[in-house]
Design an enzyme around this catalytic site. Sequence first.
Site, PDB file in Angstrom:
ATOM      1  N   LYS A  77     151.081   5.870 -43.683  1.00  0.00           N
ATOM      2  CA  LYS A  77     151.092   5.078 -42.448  1.00  0.00           C
ATOM      3  C   LYS A  77     152.509   5.026 -41.877  1.00  0.00           C
ATOM      4  CE  LYS A  77     149.465   0.624 -40.597  1.00  0.00           C
ATOM      5  NZ  LYS A  77     148.868  -0.683 -40.937  1.00  0.00           N
ATOM      6  N   SER A 152     144.989  -2.252 -38.377  1.00  0.00           N
ATOM      7  CA  SER A 152     145.938  -1.360 -37.749  1.00  0.00           C
ATOM      8  C   SER A 152     146.076  -0.004 -38.442  1.00  0.00           C
ATOM      9  CB  SER A 152     147.302  -2.048 -37.707  1.00  0.00           C
ATOM     10  OG  SER A 152     147.793  -2.281 -39.020  1.00  0.00           O
ATOM     11  N   SER A 176     144.025  -5.038 -42.274  1.00  0.00           N
ATOM     12  CA  SER A 176     144.313  -3.750 -41.641  1.00  0.00           C
ATOM     13  C   SER A 176     144.061  -2.523 -42.500  1.00  0.00           C
ATOM     14  CB  SER A 176     145.765  -3.723 -41.142  1.00  0.00           C
ATOM     15  OG  SER A 176     145.919  -4.566 -40.027  1.00  0.00           O
TER      16      SER A 176
END
Length: 489
Positions: A77, A152, A176
């Site tokens: 990420k 996210s 997330s």
Amino acid sequence: MDYFNEDITSLHDKLVRKEISVRQLVEATYDYIDKTEGKVNAFITLNKEAALKQADALDEKGVDPDNLLSGIPLGIKDNIVTKGLKTTAASHILDNFMPVYNATVMDKLDALDTITVGKTNMDEFAMGGSTETSYFGKTHNPWNLDKVPGGSSGGSAAAVAAGEVIAALGTDTGGSIRQPAAFNGIFGIKPTYGRVSRWGLMAFGSSLDQIGVMSRTIKDSALVLNAISGHDEHDGTSAAADVPDFTAALNQDIKGLKIAVPKEYMDEGVDDDVVSAIKAAIATFEKLGATVEEVTLPYTKYAVPAYYIIASSEASSNLQRYDGIRYGFRAKDVNSLKSVYVRSRSEGFGDEVKRRIMLGSFSLSAGYYDAYFKKAAQVRTLVKRDFDQLFEKYDLVLGPTAPTSAFGLGEKITDPVTMYLNDILTIPANLAGIPAASVPAGFSKDGLPIGVQLMAKALDEATIFKAADAFERHTDFHNQVPAFKGGQN
């Protein structure tokens, strides 16, 4: 290389037997990404040149037969700093930021010779639940390209679900990892707060953020979590606790396991398809020998407002460092120090980030601190107490991961309150600091994945892996392949 029919163990065996080389594996990974990225947009930055160079070096020295992660390509990420590889947090304010050091999790993975494929797309600074606030464009759900992948960590989830990588790191502040895992039909785990070092993670809500893992199979997540867990002297919130081998919890029976289902998690607002899938999951756990009972978590209804006050307050403090002075984006044609600050932040941050900075600054301001932030912190204590009391009697808490399956791109992004309420089922675990995971548990009538959430007491990820693995072995949801249908957005 078809990641839909592989796991980390099978790839490792092929590498050790030299049925494939590390270079061939990495090349095949990028070839498939080239074919799918135009549809999915799961990555912000690819690391192809460095990855191939590392692959060649590994082929020359040989894959370690005792190290299952040696030569395995992973997605990371884009809010986890990677030395020499652009890290943006999906924000214009950091769109050319090149870190000079690694996050602790990256040092741990590098030491095991994993291959960093690239940095995955996300909501800007992890603030969002749909991966639509990214400066680098929205990510699409592989099951239906007109739907959101969640957020996210939507880029990491979509990359795994689309078969671009075997596993990926994500981060979880209020759901997330788990919500996008549910939306994409994969497994995702947020470990106990402090189990994995946050050193090198771009902070959103420092008391809530946690790095975790997303993969198609539960064993793969256990292997990666083994690798990144452990105390870190660089992180003052890192837990000084021994790390068990999470794979030892696999292939066990769950007879006698006691599972609590809060009635608040199956209340109004949860789609019928989701309720049906969770009830079917409960029946499966009972068939496997677990005892399932309905309970109540009375402070759940206060979790969302408490979370958004705490998270936004911490964000307003953490994001002060992005000021146009030391690094990152700086506005042009400025004529004073104040205009550097104001215009760089105004032009560099997106709307959602600005909204949370403003909410947090207000909550911390003189005259409002006691009424908002202090009260939210007190509610957080009550939420944690709810769980502490429950875990005196039960091993796990079970419920839906999200109240709906994936919603349409553009459907909710203009309504922040509705977006925030989508986190109602995942936020409590972050407030309490306990481990939680989403396990594939079925599909909606329109073919979109649904996840069941499992939560355990602090530092008891092993029980989650034990139960999730038993469920996975007796269902086939994790083997389903996304349709890549739609694509009008």
